[in-house]
Motif scaffolding. Structure first.
Motif, PDB file in Angstrom:
ATOM      1  N   ASP A  27       0.822  -1.217   0.000  1.00 40.59           N
ATOM      2  CA  ASP A  27       0.000   0.000   0.000  1.00 40.59           C
ATOM      3  C   ASP A  27       0.852   1.261   0.000  1.00 40.59           C
ATOM      4  O   ASP A  27       0.416   2.316  -0.461  1.00 40.59           O
ATOM      5  CB  ASP A  27      -0.920   0.022   1.227  1.00 40.59           C
ATOM      6  N   GLU A  28       2.072   1.154   0.524  1.00 43.99           N
ATOM      7  CA  GLU A  28       2.927   2.322   0.618  1.00 43.99           C
ATOM      8  C   GLU A  28       3.646   2.649  -0.681  1.00 43.99           C
ATOM      9  O   GLU A  28       4.308   3.681  -0.795  1.00 43.99           O
ATOM     10  CB  GLU A  28       3.957   2.113   1.735  1.00 43.99           C
ATOM     11  N   THR A  49      -5.221  -2.878   0.701  1.00 43.28           N
ATOM     12  CA  THR A  49      -6.312  -2.258  -0.048  1.00 43.28           C
ATOM     13  C   THR A  49      -5.913  -2.223  -1.511  1.00 43.28           C
ATOM     14  O   THR A  49      -4.839  -1.688  -1.839  1.00 43.28           O
ATOM     15  CB  THR A  49      -6.596  -0.828   0.435  1.00 43.28           C
ATOM     16  N   LEU A  50      -6.740  -2.791  -2.336  1.00 43.48           N
ATOM     17  CA  LEU A  50      -6.400  -2.831  -3.758  1.00 43.48           C
ATOM     18  C   LEU A  50      -6.405  -1.429  -4.337  1.00 43.48           C
ATOM     19  O   LEU A  50      -7.338  -0.649  -4.111  1.00 43.48           O
ATOM     20  CB  LEU A  50      -7.392  -3.710  -4.530  1.00 43.48           C
ATOM     21  N   PRO A  51      -5.369  -1.084  -5.095  1.00 39.43           N
ATOM     22  CA  PRO A  51      -5.354   0.235  -5.741  1.00 39.43           C
ATOM     23  C   PRO A  51      -6.410   0.297  -6.840  1.00 39.43           C
ATOM     24  O   PRO A  51      -6.829  -0.723  -7.376  1.00 39.43           O
ATOM     25  CB  PRO A  51      -3.943   0.314  -6.326  1.00 39.43           C
ATOM     26  N   ASN A  52      -6.840   1.495  -7.145  1.00 41.97           N
ATOM     27  CA  ASN A  52      -7.816   1.696  -8.211  1.00 41.97           C
ATOM     28  C   ASN A  52      -7.088   1.615  -9.553  1.00 41.97           C
ATOM     29  O   ASN A  52      -6.469   2.583  -9.991  1.00 41.97           O
ATOM     30  CB  ASN A  52      -8.514   3.053  -8.052  1.00 41.97           C
ATOM     31  N   ILE A  53      -7.164   0.430 -10.161  1.00 42.09           N
ATOM     32  CA  ILE A  53      -6.399   0.174 -11.391  1.00 42.09           C
ATOM     33  C   ILE A  53      -6.803   1.133 -12.508  1.00 42.09           C
ATOM     34  O   ILE A  53      -5.992   1.511 -13.348  1.00 42.09           O
ATOM     35  CB  ILE A  53      -6.593  -1.289 -11.844  1.00 42.09           C
TER      36      ILE A  53
END
Length: 840
Positions: free
Chosen positions: A806-807, A831-835
């Protein structure tokens, strides 16, 4: 006579060849009586009402039965025919039978103008008018009669006006007899799968249209083209004014020449004997006003089409021309509609064979056992099913099993000769291409086959097209396929070159190859050897002096088909090799184009290796340490594949290998050095160093590879870094660097403007950190991410299993304007990044 009689049943069974419809008071005692007598004299079973109806029997029911049970109806349209309500009802019934069951209608315009019948004029108009005036007649029925009279004029028939009546009757009977003979010969009811194929043909012919149509029936030898066209001819020939079925035109051309074929065609269509083309203006001049059906069977020369059927304007409206051939190009050049005949499916093949078994007293299990074997061998080819079914079902179990075993090595010559006709029609180069595919390359990828053929100097594109057009090969998922029986035919052609294997052009059987090597005789005719050792236990000794005598050898492949796709990590011991490569092994390299030696047991090629024409060199799983010493002049070499050569420690000097396009060193786990001369390969477009575990660095000269498009480094677990000028690879489109330990990319990396696919899967850094992308707090400008930002063409990026979290700052991925696929699987995201933020 016998054929005509066979076409009909006896009168007692109520089956007739011909039903005669006529107006009794006009022709019963003259024309119709003479016609009936002549028909019966020729053995044609004819129905005429005065003799066939029994007293007290309902006339209408008897007539309906007679019409329905006749093959043809001859309608004698005399001047008072339409005045008879009974004759008109007969005519309506005849037209109905024609539409519903294929009943054939033949009109005779007896001293009447056909246009009066068509347009309801003259005596016909007067008779119909009287019917309309009769209050008892229903107007709808009169209209049905009118329609029937109009329709009957559309059929090909005879006009008796100004004709010698006796000669006319002979002509009519002759025509009927010919139609019956062709019908009995086709016997379409007993042909497996014929109805569906005829329907497909009738759709193409579109008989209801009044244009001129040409249809070509195309397929391999023995597939049933002639059988199909005979059935079609039998079904539709009655609808034409003139018909001609020229069977086996190719053979007739040899015997009669083009002039003889033209004379034969016109004799059929005009029903005239002893025609002389010198006295005729042209085929077009004689036929342009005649609706004809022409069938040209087994055409192999475009000149036949030019001289016999020319253009569509040679013929009257409604004419149909059907051509059968093995050569698709011939049909395309004449712009005809194509119909490809397909082989039997298993159900049709089983039904076909069942008819042969009925002639023998076979137990059910015997029939199924032999049928399965025959179907497997024939692969749906009707010719093969016919030949084998005709004699196998009359044998004992022991005999037919022996015969089937024999066929595996010696093909049936009846089948062989039919299939070989297509081969005989090829030119010299096409024959060589066919034999290479039949003996070596069947089932291989089309592009691979083209490459090998091109290596040999053949024109592969036109050659492969020629074989496909002649139905000698086909394509399936881009692989070149060939019917097993056609392949057997090709192999048999090679076997028949000589009893001595060493005097044949191609060798593929273990026994023949071993024989040629052991006898150590002159082998100057051998052009190719493909030796599959998968199913052999015998060790072949290559110390023989036979190889140096193979002056024409251009293809040599020693392989194990069940081990070509070995998993990495498999071992290949020298003791397991089935070819003992002697240190004294020598070749005649003059014509060698393709060399594939699986499991080569020596540490290098011999010092005399000088294959100046070699284009492809593959040595999978070899024991080579150094391919050659010093410099070798291999200016035509395009492919070098040393995959899984686990003893290879360095690549050879490439200084005199300027045309290399593909270099594969996958799985060379001992390779620790790539020769600096790699940079001279300015035509190299594919380079794989996959799983070269000991490779620590790449020569800086590799950045001179201006044509390199695909570079695979995955699994090079000791690779320290990329050359600083790596960005000079301006044509690079794919870079696969999975699992490499590189920490920093050179600044020039961002210059790879054509790079489309990039994979760093599994490139992990220390725990809790990522070498690949900076943390949010990082201000590092030397990060990997920074050097990806200039990759404007990048569409696919794989960063899976790269210890991201996440970092990790992913925002810079937005700079990759063409990115379509981003793989971040296997990382440490909570938390999944917003692809979507990173994709174009």
């Amino acid at each position: 006579m016998a054929a005509a009689a066979a076409a009909s049943s006896s009168p007692s069974q109520g089956r007739y060849d011909v039903f005669l419809s006529f107006r009794g008071e006009d022709t019963r005692n003259n024309f119709t009586a003479h016609l009936c007598e002549e028909l019966r004299t020729k053995g044609i079973n004819t129905f005429i009402d005065e003799e066939k109806l029994e007293r007290g029997q309902a006339v209408s029911a008897a007539l309906v039965s007679a019409i329905e049970n006749s093959m043809f109806s001859i309608i004698v349209l005399s001047e008072n025919y339409a005045s008879s309500r009974w004759c008109l009802e007969e005519l309506v019934k005849i037209i109905q039978c024609m539409k519903n069951s294929g009943h054939r209608v033949l009109p005779i315009f007896y001293n009447v103008d056909p246009s009066d019948v068509r347009n309801h004029m003259g005596k016909f108009g007067e008779a119909l008018a009287k019917h309309e005036e009769n209050s008892k007649e229903v107007m709808e029925r009169v209209q049905i009669w009118k329609d029937a009279l109009t329709q009957v004029t559309n059929f090909s028939g005879w006009d008796s006006r100004n004709k010698n009546e006796s000669l006319l009757i002979k002509q009519i009977v002759k025509d009927i007899l010919n139609k019956l003979l062709s019908t009995s010969g086709s016997d379409t009811e007993n042909l497996v799968g014929i109805d569906a194929r005829i329907q497909e043909m009738e759709t193409l012919l579109c008989l209801a249209s009044d244009d001129v149509r040409m249809v070509g029936i195309w397929g391999m030898g023995g597939i049933g083209k002639t059988t199909l066209v005979r059935a079609v001819y039998s079904r539709i020939s009655y609808q034409f004014e003139g018909c001609s079925f020229l069977e086996n035109v190719a053979e007739d051309l040899k015997k009669k020449g083009l002039i003889g074929l033209q004379e034969k065609l016109l004799s059929h269509l005009l029903e005239e004997e002893n025609l002389n083309m010198k006295e005729l203006t042209s085929i077009k001049a004689r036929l342009y006003s005649k609706k004809v059906l022409i069938i040209l069977d087994n055409v192999n020369d475009p000149t036949i089409l030019e001289c016999l059927i020319g253009n569509r304007d040679w013929f009257d409206r409604g004419s149909r021309i059907i051509i059968t051939t093995r050569d698709k190009r011939l049909l395309l050049s004449h712009k005809v509609n194509l119909y490809k005949v397909h082989k039997f499916n298993d159900d049709e093949a089983l039904e076909f064979l069942a008819r042969y078994s009925l002639k023998q007293e076979l137990l059910r299990e015997d029939f199924l056992e032999i049928s399965r074997a025959v179907i497997c061998y024939a692969q749906g080819l009707p010719l093969a099913l016919t030949v084998l079914g005709s004699f196998l079902f009359s044998m004992s179990k022991e005999e037919w099993r022996d015969q089937l075993d024999k066929l595996k090595s010696i093909p049936n010559m009846k089948i062989h000769e039919v299939l070989k006709i297509s081969y005989d029609g090829l030119d010299f180069e096409e024959k060589n291409i066919f034999l290479d595919i039949a003996c070596f390359l069947k089932g291989e990828d089309k592009n691979y086959v083209k490459e090998i053929l091109d290596y040999c100097g053949f024109f592969s594109v036109s050659g492969i097209r020629a074989l496909a057009d002649k139905s000698l090969i086909s394509f399936f998922h881009n692989r070149i396929m060939m019917h097993d029986l056609i392949q057997e035919m090709g192999m048999e052609i090679v076997r028949q070159e000589s009893h001595n294997p060493g005097q044949r052009s191609r060798l593929w059987l273990h026994k023949d190859i071993n024989d040629a090597l052991k006898k150590n005789t002159e082998n100057e005719k051998i052009e190719g050897i493909f030796l599959d050792l998968s199913h052999s236990q015998e060790i072949i000794d290559s110390s023989t002096q036979a190889f140096p005598r193979m002056y024409k050898l251009r293809l040599l492949k020693v392989y194990e088909s069940n081990k070509i796709s070995r998993n990495f990590g498999d071992t290949l011991n020298k003791e397991n090799c089935k070819v003992h490569f002697s240190p004294n092994l020598r070749f005649c390299y003059d014509e060698l184009r393709y060399l594939y030696l699986y499991g080569y047991s020596l540490k290098s090629l011999d010092n005399d290796f000088n294959a100046k024409n070699l284009v492809h060199l593959s040595m999978h799983y070899s024991h080579i340490k150094r391919l050659w010493k010093g410099i070798k002049v291999l200016e035509k070499l395009k492919v070098m594949d040393l995959s899984h050569s686990k003893s290879l420690i360095e690549t050879p000097d490439f200084s005199r290998v300027p045309n290399l396009e593909r270099l594969v060193l996958e799985g060379c786990i001992s390779l620790h050095k790539v020769h600096p001369s790699l940079g001279v390969l300015n035509k190299l477009n594919f380079l794989s160093l996959k799983n070269c575990e000991k490779l620590k660095s790449l020569p800086s000269s590799m950045c001179d590879l201006k044509s390199l498009e695909t570079f695979i480094l995955s699994g090079c677990s000791r690779l320290d870094d990329f050359p600083e000028n790596f960005g000079n690879l301006e044509m690079l489109k794919e870079l696969h660097a999975d699992g490499i330990p590189v920490r920093v990319l050179p600044s020039s990396f961002s210059l790879l403007r054509n790079l489309e696919i990039l994979s760093f899967k599994g490139c992990r850094g220390p725990p809790s950190t990522s070498w690949l992308l900076p943390r949010r707090s990082s201000s590092s400008t030397g990060s990997i991410l920074h050097h990806l930002s200039g990759l404007y063409s990048l569409t696919r990026l794989n960063l899976g299993y790269c210890n991201l979290s996440d970092e990790t700052n992913l925002s810079s991925l937005c700079l990759l304007s063409s990115l379509e696929v981003l793989d971040l699987s296997g990382n440490n995201f909570v938390t999944l990044p917003n692809i979507r933020d990173f994709l174009a």
